[in-house]
Design a protein around this motif. Structure first.
Motif, PDB file in Angstrom:
ATOM      1  N   VAL A  39      37.608 -36.974 -15.195  1.00  0.00           N
ATOM      2  CA  VAL A  39      37.138 -35.555 -15.025  1.00  0.00           C
ATOM      3  C   VAL A  39      38.459 -34.655 -14.539  1.00  0.00           C
ATOM      4  CG1 VAL A  39      36.353 -35.569 -12.664  1.00  0.00           C
ATOM      5  CG2 VAL A  39      35.468 -33.973 -14.074  1.00  0.00           C
ATOM      6  N   ASP A  40      38.611 -33.559 -15.407  1.00  0.00           N
ATOM      7  CA  ASP A  40      39.540 -32.511 -15.202  1.00  0.00           C
ATOM      8  C   ASP A  40      39.315 -31.801 -14.019  1.00  0.00           C
ATOM      9  OD1 ASP A  40      41.340 -33.040 -17.429  1.00  0.00           O
ATOM     10  OD2 ASP A  40      40.055 -31.726 -18.642  1.00  0.00           O
ATOM     11  N   ILE A  41      40.184 -31.573 -13.092  1.00  0.00           N
ATOM     12  CA  ILE A  41      39.717 -31.087 -11.892  1.00  0.00           C
ATOM     13  C   ILE A  41      40.712 -29.581 -11.701  1.00  0.00           C
ATOM     14  CG2 ILE A  41      38.755 -32.762 -10.456  1.00  0.00           C
ATOM     15  CD1 ILE A  41      41.587 -33.135  -9.149  1.00  0.00           C
ATOM     16  N   GLY A  42      41.369 -29.497 -12.598  1.00  0.00           N
ATOM     17  CA  GLY A  42      42.297 -28.048 -12.372  1.00  0.00           C
ATOM     18  C   GLY A  42      43.378 -28.136 -11.671  1.00  0.00           C
ATOM     19  N   PRO A  43      44.103 -27.095 -11.300  1.00  0.00           N
ATOM     20  CA  PRO A  43      45.290 -27.198 -10.590  1.00  0.00           C
ATOM     21  C   PRO A  43      45.323 -26.999  -9.069  1.00  0.00           C
ATOM     22  CG  PRO A  43      44.770 -25.108 -11.302  1.00  0.00           C
ATOM     23  CD  PRO A  43      43.318 -25.530 -11.718  1.00  0.00           C
ATOM     24  N   ALA A  44      44.176 -27.381  -8.592  1.00  0.00           N
ATOM     25  CA  ALA A  44      44.165 -27.415  -7.098  1.00  0.00           C
ATOM     26  C   ALA A  44      44.932 -28.769  -6.661  1.00  0.00           C
ATOM     27  CB  ALA A  44      42.667 -27.331  -6.800  1.00  0.00           C
ATOM     28  N   THR A  45      45.143 -28.613  -5.375  1.00  0.00           N
ATOM     29  CA  THR A  45      45.784 -30.024  -4.755  1.00  0.00           C
ATOM     30  C   THR A  45      44.850 -30.586  -3.812  1.00  0.00           C
ATOM     31  OG1 THR A  45      47.080 -28.519  -3.243  1.00  0.00           O
ATOM     32  CG2 THR A  45      48.130 -29.224  -5.332  1.00  0.00           C
ATOM     33  N   SER A  46      43.634 -30.321  -3.933  1.00  0.00           N
ATOM     34  CA  SER A  46      42.685 -31.011  -3.106  1.00  0.00           C
ATOM     35  C   SER A  46      41.306 -31.091  -3.590  1.00  0.00           C
ATOM     36  CB  SER A  46      42.275 -30.323  -1.702  1.00  0.00           C
ATOM     37  OG  SER A  46      41.835 -29.003  -2.062  1.00  0.00           O
ATOM     38  N   TRP A  47      40.413 -31.936  -3.380  1.00  0.00           N
ATOM     39  CA  TRP A  47      39.119 -31.837  -4.140  1.00  0.00           C
ATOM     40  C   TRP A  47      38.174 -32.397  -3.064  1.00  0.00           C
ATOM     41  CZ3 TRP A  47      35.760 -36.157  -6.259  1.00  0.00           C
ATOM     42  CH2 TRP A  47      35.300 -35.743  -7.087  1.00  0.00           C
ATOM     43  N   GLN A  48      36.808 -32.183  -3.224  1.00  0.00           N
ATOM     44  CA  GLN A  48      35.758 -32.636  -2.295  1.00  0.00           C
ATOM     45  C   GLN A  48      34.710 -32.994  -2.982  1.00  0.00           C
ATOM     46  OE1 GLN A  48      34.924 -30.000   0.912  1.00  0.00           O
ATOM     47  NE2 GLN A  48      36.511 -30.833   2.157  1.00  0.00           N
ATOM     48  N   THR A  49      34.040 -34.037  -2.469  1.00  0.00           N
ATOM     49  CA  THR A  49      32.696 -34.230  -3.186  1.00  0.00           C
ATOM     50  C   THR A  49      31.602 -34.723  -2.050  1.00  0.00           C
ATOM     51  OG1 THR A  49      31.283 -35.198  -5.021  1.00  0.00           O
ATOM     52  CG2 THR A  49      32.956 -36.686  -4.306  1.00  0.00           C
ATOM     53  N   ALA A  50      30.370 -34.659  -2.220  1.00  0.00           N
ATOM     54  CA  ALA A  50      29.330 -35.187  -1.466  1.00  0.00           C
ATOM     55  C   ALA A  50      29.314 -36.596  -1.966  1.00  0.00           C
ATOM     56  CB  ALA A  50      27.917 -34.581  -1.437  1.00  0.00           C
ATOM     57  N   LEU A  51      28.973 -37.672  -0.994  1.00  0.00           N
ATOM     58  CA  LEU A  51      28.776 -39.042  -1.200  1.00  0.00           C
ATOM     59  C   LEU A  51      27.099 -39.352  -1.452  1.00  0.00           C
ATOM     60  CD1 LEU A  51      31.475 -40.609   0.631  1.00  0.00           C
ATOM     61  CD2 LEU A  51      31.449 -40.213  -1.669  1.00  0.00           C
ATOM     62  N   ALA A  52      26.302 -38.335  -1.187  1.00  0.00           N
ATOM     63  CA  ALA A  52      25.063 -38.629  -1.272  1.00  0.00           C
ATOM     64  C   ALA A  52      24.507 -39.111  -2.819  1.00  0.00           C
ATOM     65  CB  ALA A  52      24.269 -37.487  -0.772  1.00  0.00           C
ATOM     66  N   GLY A  53      23.812 -40.055  -2.923  1.00  0.00           N
ATOM     67  CA  GLY A  53      23.417 -40.623  -4.292  1.00  0.00           C
ATOM     68  C   GLY A  53      24.559 -41.580  -4.948  1.00  0.00           C
ATOM     69  N   VAL A  54      25.706 -41.530  -4.289  1.00  0.00           N
ATOM     70  CA  VAL A  54      26.879 -42.591  -4.905  1.00  0.00           C
ATOM     71  C   VAL A  54      26.196 -43.977  -4.563  1.00  0.00           C
ATOM     72  CG1 VAL A  54      28.997 -43.307  -4.852  1.00  0.00           C
ATOM     73  CG2 VAL A  54      28.384 -40.827  -4.995  1.00  0.00           C
ATOM     74  N   PRO A  55      26.283 -44.888  -5.471  1.00  0.00           N
ATOM     75  CA  PRO A  55      25.950 -46.201  -5.164  1.00  0.00           C
ATOM     76  C   PRO A  55      26.893 -47.058  -4.137  1.00  0.00           C
ATOM     77  CG  PRO A  55      25.481 -45.979  -7.488  1.00  0.00           C
ATOM     78  CD  PRO A  55      26.390 -44.631  -6.938  1.00  0.00           C
ATOM     79  N   PRO A  56      26.382 -47.671  -3.148  1.00  0.00           N
ATOM     80  CA  PRO A  56      27.160 -48.512  -2.366  1.00  0.00           C
ATOM     81  C   PRO A  56      28.311 -49.236  -2.951  1.00  0.00           C
ATOM     82  CG  PRO A  56      24.829 -48.718  -1.641  1.00  0.00           C
ATOM     83  CD  PRO A  56      24.928 -48.125  -2.901  1.00  0.00           C
ATOM     84  N   GLY A  57      29.445 -49.322  -2.713  1.00  0.00           N
ATOM     85  CA  GLY A  57      30.534 -50.102  -3.250  1.00  0.00           C
ATOM     86  C   GLY A  57      31.798 -49.718  -2.884  1.00  0.00           C
ATOM     87  N   THR A  58      32.803 -50.360  -3.559  1.00  0.00           N
ATOM     88  CA  THR A  58      34.197 -50.119  -3.424  1.00  0.00           C
ATOM     89  C   THR A  58      34.847 -49.197  -4.664  1.00  0.00           C
ATOM     90  OG1 THR A  58      34.574 -51.765  -2.055  1.00  0.00           O
ATOM     91  CG2 THR A  58      36.557 -50.942  -2.893  1.00  0.00           C
ATOM     92  N   TYR A  59      35.494 -48.247  -4.667  1.00  0.00           N
ATOM     93  CA  TYR A  59      36.042 -47.257  -5.690  1.00  0.00           C
ATOM     94  C   TYR A  59      37.279 -47.108  -5.424  1.00  0.00           C
ATOM     95  CZ  TYR A  59      30.873 -46.666  -6.207  1.00  0.00           C
ATOM     96  OH  TYR A  59      29.643 -46.829  -6.421  1.00  0.00           O
ATOM     97  N   TYR A  60      38.158 -47.183  -6.789  1.00  0.00           N
ATOM     98  CA  TYR A  60      39.436 -47.035  -6.903  1.00  0.00           C
ATOM     99  C   TYR A  60      39.754 -45.580  -7.433  1.00  0.00           C
ATOM    100  CZ  TYR A  60      39.265 -51.976  -5.538  1.00  0.00           C
ATOM    101  OH  TYR A  60      39.062 -52.983  -4.833  1.00  0.00           O
ATOM    102  N   VAL A  61      40.425 -44.824  -6.747  1.00  0.00           N
ATOM    103  CA  VAL A  61      40.568 -43.433  -7.140  1.00  0.00           C
ATOM    104  C   VAL A  61      42.142 -42.931  -7.287  1.00  0.00           C
ATOM    105  CG1 VAL A  61      40.275 -41.064  -6.699  1.00  0.00           C
ATOM    106  CG2 VAL A  61      38.443 -42.939  -5.915  1.00  0.00           C
TER     107      VAL A  61
END
Length: 83
Positions: A39-61
């Motif tokens: 996903v494009d997140i624009g020119p910012a140098t930080s990003w936040q998101t709520a983890l509610a509803g994200v299935p349990p697991g290990t994610y590589y970002v």
């Protein structure tokens, strides 16, 4: 890029690079792949998101930068575990 989790919110921060006009966030289910989100997140140098509803697991970002000439290589990957 660094990642931190606090009270169900994932926060990512990174140092912007000269010439980057946009960033793309990429998430995979294993190192080095993008199979869950890009996903494009624009020119910012930080990003936040709520983890509610994200299935349990290990994610590589990771991030890629967008310049007037195209895209850059990926940033370091951070591993995010969701219980």
């Amino acid at each position: 890029m660094t990642a931190a989790k606090n009270r169900g919110v994932l926060s990512l921060q990174w140092t912007g690079a000269l010439g980057h006009t946009n960033y793309r966030l990429q998430v995979g289910s294993a190192p080095g792949i993008i199979d869950l989100l890009e996903v494009d997140i624009g020119p910012a140098t930080s990003w936040q998101t709520a983890l509610a509803g994200v299935p349990p697991g290990t994610y590589y970002v990771r991030l890629i930068g967008v310049t007037g000439c195209g895209v850059t290589g990926p940033s370091n990957e951070v591993v995010v575990s969701v219980p």
